[in-house]
Design a protein around this motif. Structure first.
Motif, mmCIF file in Angstrom:
data_model
loop_
_atom_site.group_PDB
_atom_site.id
_atom_site.type_symbol
_atom_site.label_atom_id
_atom_site.label_comp_id
_atom_site.label_asym_id
_atom_site.label_seq_id
_atom_site.Cartn_x
_atom_site.Cartn_y
_atom_site.Cartn_z
ATOM 1 N N PRO A 7 0.829 -1.203 0.000
ATOM 2 C CA PRO A 7 0.000 0.000 0.000
ATOM 3 C C PRO A 7 0.866 1.257 0.000
ATOM 4 O O PRO A 7 1.989 1.255 0.490
ATOM 5 C CB PRO A 7 -0.787 -0.100 1.308
ATOM 6 C CG PRO A 7 -0.662 -1.493 1.758
ATOM 7 C CD PRO A 7 0.581 -2.044 1.163
ATOM 8 N N GLU A 8 0.310 2.320 -0.517
ATOM 9 C CA GLU A 8 1.057 3.567 -0.637
ATOM 10 C C GLU A 8 0.191 4.741 -0.194
ATOM 11 O O GLU A 8 -1.019 4.717 -0.353
ATOM 12 C CB GLU A 8 1.464 3.745 -2.096
ATOM 13 C CG GLU A 8 2.544 4.747 -2.327
ATOM 14 C CD GLU A 8 3.006 4.755 -3.772
ATOM 15 O OE1 GLU A 8 2.413 5.498 -4.558
ATOM 16 O OE2 GLU A 8 3.945 3.996 -4.087
ATOM 17 N N LYS A 9 0.842 5.761 0.360
ATOM 18 C CA LYS A 9 0.168 6.993 0.768
ATOM 19 C C LYS A 9 1.031 8.170 0.352
ATOM 20 O O LYS A 9 2.189 8.010 0.005
ATOM 21 C CB LYS A 9 0.012 7.055 2.292
ATOM 22 C CG LYS A 9 -0.992 6.124 2.864
ATOM 23 C CD LYS A 9 -1.118 6.385 4.339
ATOM 24 C CE LYS A 9 -2.175 5.498 4.959
ATOM 25 N NZ LYS A 9 -2.365 5.798 6.372
ATOM 26 N N ARG A 10 0.455 9.373 0.461
ATOM 27 C CA ARG A 10 1.212 10.600 0.212
ATOM 28 C C ARG A 10 1.405 11.323 1.536
ATOM 29 O O ARG A 10 0.477 11.462 2.327
ATOM 30 C CB ARG A 10 0.464 11.516 -0.737
ATOM 31 C CG ARG A 10 0.413 10.982 -2.121
ATOM 32 C CD ARG A 10 0.625 12.081 -3.131
ATOM 33 N NE ARG A 10 0.669 11.516 -4.472
ATOM 34 C CZ ARG A 10 1.779 11.434 -5.184
ATOM 35 N NH1 ARG A 10 2.895 11.883 -4.710
ATOM 36 N NH2 ARG A 10 1.758 10.904 -6.379
ATOM 37 N N CYS A 11 2.597 11.810 1.745
ATOM 38 C CA CYS A 11 2.923 12.559 2.960
ATOM 39 C C CYS A 11 2.180 13.889 2.930
ATOM 40 O O CYS A 11 2.147 14.564 1.898
ATOM 41 C CB CYS A 11 4.428 12.784 3.012
ATOM 42 S SG CYS A 11 4.965 13.747 4.431
ATOM 43 N N SER A 35 8.361 10.600 7.202
ATOM 44 C CA SER A 35 9.584 10.550 7.997
ATOM 45 C C SER A 35 9.433 11.376 9.269
ATOM 46 O O SER A 35 8.496 12.158 9.428
ATOM 47 C CB SER A 35 10.751 11.105 7.178
ATOM 48 O OG SER A 35 10.540 12.474 6.913
ATOM 49 N N GLU A 36 10.374 11.211 10.142
ATOM 50 C CA GLU A 36 10.432 11.972 11.382
ATOM 51 C C GLU A 36 10.623 13.462 11.072
ATOM 52 O O GLU A 36 10.050 14.326 11.728
ATOM 53 C CB GLU A 36 11.613 11.429 12.192
ATOM 54 C CG GLU A 36 11.573 11.536 13.674
ATOM 55 C CD GLU A 36 10.269 11.289 14.399
ATOM 56 O OE1 GLU A 36 9.914 12.151 15.190
ATOM 57 O OE2 GLU A 36 9.623 10.258 14.184
ATOM 58 N N ARG A 37 11.399 13.752 10.068
ATOM 59 C CA ARG A 37 11.640 15.140 9.670
ATOM 60 C C ARG A 37 10.342 15.831 9.237
ATOM 61 O O ARG A 37 10.064 16.968 9.648
ATOM 62 C CB ARG A 37 12.653 15.172 8.544
ATOM 63 C CG ARG A 37 13.013 16.558 8.095
ATOM 64 C CD ARG A 37 14.051 16.485 7.022
ATOM 65 N NE ARG A 37 14.373 17.820 6.547
ATOM 66 C CZ ARG A 37 15.154 18.076 5.525
ATOM 67 N NH1 ARG A 37 15.725 17.098 4.862
ATOM 68 N NH2 ARG A 37 15.397 19.303 5.165
ATOM 69 N N CYS A 38 9.542 15.162 8.442
ATOM 70 C CA CYS A 38 8.253 15.729 8.027
ATOM 71 C C CYS A 38 7.315 15.877 9.213
ATOM 72 O O CYS A 38 6.590 16.859 9.317
ATOM 73 C CB CYS A 38 7.612 14.861 6.959
ATOM 74 S SG CYS A 38 8.288 15.165 5.327
#
Length: 43
Positions: A7-11, A35-38
């Motif tokens: 499965p895929e998602k958008r940040c 990610s943690e940065r986002c």
């Protein structure tokens, strides 16, 4: 399962696609950031 079938998602911050990871298995529905940065730079 092969990587192309995951499965895929958008940040929500950077708008880049990211795929399912084993560590997100139990809470995939709540994952919003790639990610943690986002996550730290959220709006």
């Amino acid at each position: 399962m092969k990587k192309e079938h995951l499965p895929e998602k958008r940040c929500v911050v950077c708008k880049r696609p990211f795929t399912w990871r084993k560590k997100w298995e139990k809470n995939w529905n709540e994952v919003k950031y790639c990610s943690e940065r986002c996550r730290r730079n959220k709006i």
